[in-house]
Design a protein around this motif. Sequence first.
Motif, PDB file in Angstrom:
ATOM      1  N   LEU A  35       0.946  -1.076  -0.018  1.00 58.41           N
ATOM      2  CA  LEU A  35      -0.041  -0.001   0.104  1.00 58.41           C
ATOM      3  C   LEU A  35       0.803   1.360  -0.035  1.00 58.41           C
ATOM      4  O   LEU A  35       2.008   1.202   0.662  1.00 58.41           O
ATOM      5  CB  LEU A  35      -0.756  -0.007   1.399  1.00 58.41           C
ATOM      6  CG  LEU A  35      -2.024  -1.275   1.322  1.00 58.41           C
ATOM      7  CD1 LEU A  35      -2.460  -1.103   2.576  1.00 58.41           C
ATOM      8  CD2 LEU A  35      -2.779  -1.324   0.045  1.00 58.41           C
ATOM      9  N   ARG A  77       2.617  -0.258   6.683  1.00 58.98           N
ATOM     10  CA  ARG A  77       1.040  -0.584   6.935  1.00 58.98           C
ATOM     11  C   ARG A  77       0.564  -0.347   8.381  1.00 58.98           C
ATOM     12  O   ARG A  77      -0.503   0.118   8.532  1.00 58.98           O
ATOM     13  CB  ARG A  77       0.817  -2.060   6.561  1.00 58.98           C
ATOM     14  CG  ARG A  77      -0.625  -2.157   6.443  1.00 58.98           C
ATOM     15  CD  ARG A  77      -0.704  -3.579   5.340  1.00 58.98           C
ATOM     16  NE  ARG A  77      -0.543  -4.754   6.139  1.00 58.98           N
ATOM     17  CZ  ARG A  77       0.036  -5.909   5.670  1.00 58.98           C
ATOM     18  NH1 ARG A  77       0.657  -5.880   4.390  1.00 58.98           N
ATOM     19  NH2 ARG A  77       0.038  -6.760   6.436  1.00 58.98           N
ATOM     20  N   GLY A  81      -2.569   2.215   9.076  1.00 53.82           N
ATOM     21  CA  GLY A  81      -3.663   1.939   9.850  1.00 53.82           C
ATOM     22  C   GLY A  81      -3.751   2.867  10.926  1.00 53.82           C
ATOM     23  O   GLY A  81      -5.053   3.154  11.362  1.00 53.82           O
ATOM     24  N   TYR A 108      -6.339  -2.603   2.845  1.00 53.55           N
ATOM     25  CA  TYR A 108      -5.649  -2.743   4.220  1.00 53.55           C
ATOM     26  C   TYR A 108      -6.541  -3.446   5.001  1.00 53.55           C
ATOM     27  O   TYR A 108      -5.694  -4.330   5.952  1.00 53.55           O
ATOM     28  CB  TYR A 108      -5.562  -1.045   4.743  1.00 53.55           C
ATOM     29  CG  TYR A 108      -5.284  -1.279   6.233  1.00 53.55           C
ATOM     30  CD1 TYR A 108      -4.071  -1.346   6.682  1.00 53.55           C
ATOM     31  CD2 TYR A 108      -6.350  -1.189   7.057  1.00 53.55           C
ATOM     32  CE1 TYR A 108      -3.614  -1.300   7.915  1.00 53.55           C
ATOM     33  CE2 TYR A 108      -5.997  -1.167   8.612  1.00 53.55           C
ATOM     34  CZ  TYR A 108      -4.781  -1.555   8.977  1.00 53.55           C
ATOM     35  OH  TYR A 108      -4.350  -1.248  10.145  1.00 53.55           O
ATOM     36  N   GLU A 112      -4.913  -7.082   6.476  1.00 55.76           N
ATOM     37  CA  GLU A 112      -4.925  -6.932   8.011  1.00 55.76           C
ATOM     38  C   GLU A 112      -5.721  -8.308   8.525  1.00 55.76           C
ATOM     39  O   GLU A 112      -5.696  -8.717   9.719  1.00 55.76           O
ATOM     40  CB  GLU A 112      -5.199  -5.912   8.955  1.00 55.76           C
ATOM     41  CG  GLU A 112      -4.241  -4.738   8.543  1.00 55.76           C
ATOM     42  CD  GLU A 112      -2.937  -4.929   9.276  1.00 55.76           C
ATOM     43  OE1 GLU A 112      -2.900  -5.374  10.625  1.00 55.76           O
ATOM     44  OE2 GLU A 112      -1.838  -5.014   8.334  1.00 55.76           O
TER      45      GLU A 112
END
Length: 228
Positions: A35, A77, A81, A108, A112
């Motif tokens: 990402l 990441r 988040g 995301y 996750e």
Amino acid sequence: KLYENRDNFHQWLVGFTDGDGSFTITRVAPGKWTLFFKLSQSTYNLRILYFIKKQLGVGSVYVDPDGNKGEFRLRDRKSIGKVLLPIFANHPLLTTKYFPYLKFRKAYEILENPLLSTEEKDRLLLELQGVPLPTNYMSPGWEVVNYKVNNTLDATLVISKYWLVGFTEAEGSFYLVSKSSTRIIHAFEITQKLDIIVLEAIAHILGIRVTKKMTYNTVVTTNSRAIS
């Protein structure tokens, strides 16, 4: 020094992102995804990218080898988040950038999710990556005015002063126009290819009008009252 009002900074950042930000989902290899959030500016505006980095406390600033362009980059990441996504959850993007952001957020969540296998994640992300921008897409940020801006009140229900300053920072132009050999006047302009509703709202707030061109739309004025 951290900007004292975090919420105002966040609104400004969302406006700036609506102008110059990008959300990317990249498949590096089968089962391996990245990402990537990015804000781009010319190197003479590097200061603004370092300001954003300092305020967020995450990310890095990269300068192109040719020295013409700088980027604020966020790939981690955990930081995405914890720091980035909550900002856009509280203050929605108002342009079509909302759509790639939505895909980015879903990616995301997939990455996750501990209940999904690597193969399942790969399949879901490939599907997500291929979803195109719908025709005449509008950010759900405009839902509060039923996706139509009729007056200044409607506009200010959606667009905050901080968002507008951030968006102008990215997309606005302040310049001078020579009307004759002895007369120079001020001009202000914001242009967009998509998102006519954004320009209509800005036009209401600033008391100017939207001009439709062949390939783009613009909010532009040389009117001294509007400029002042």
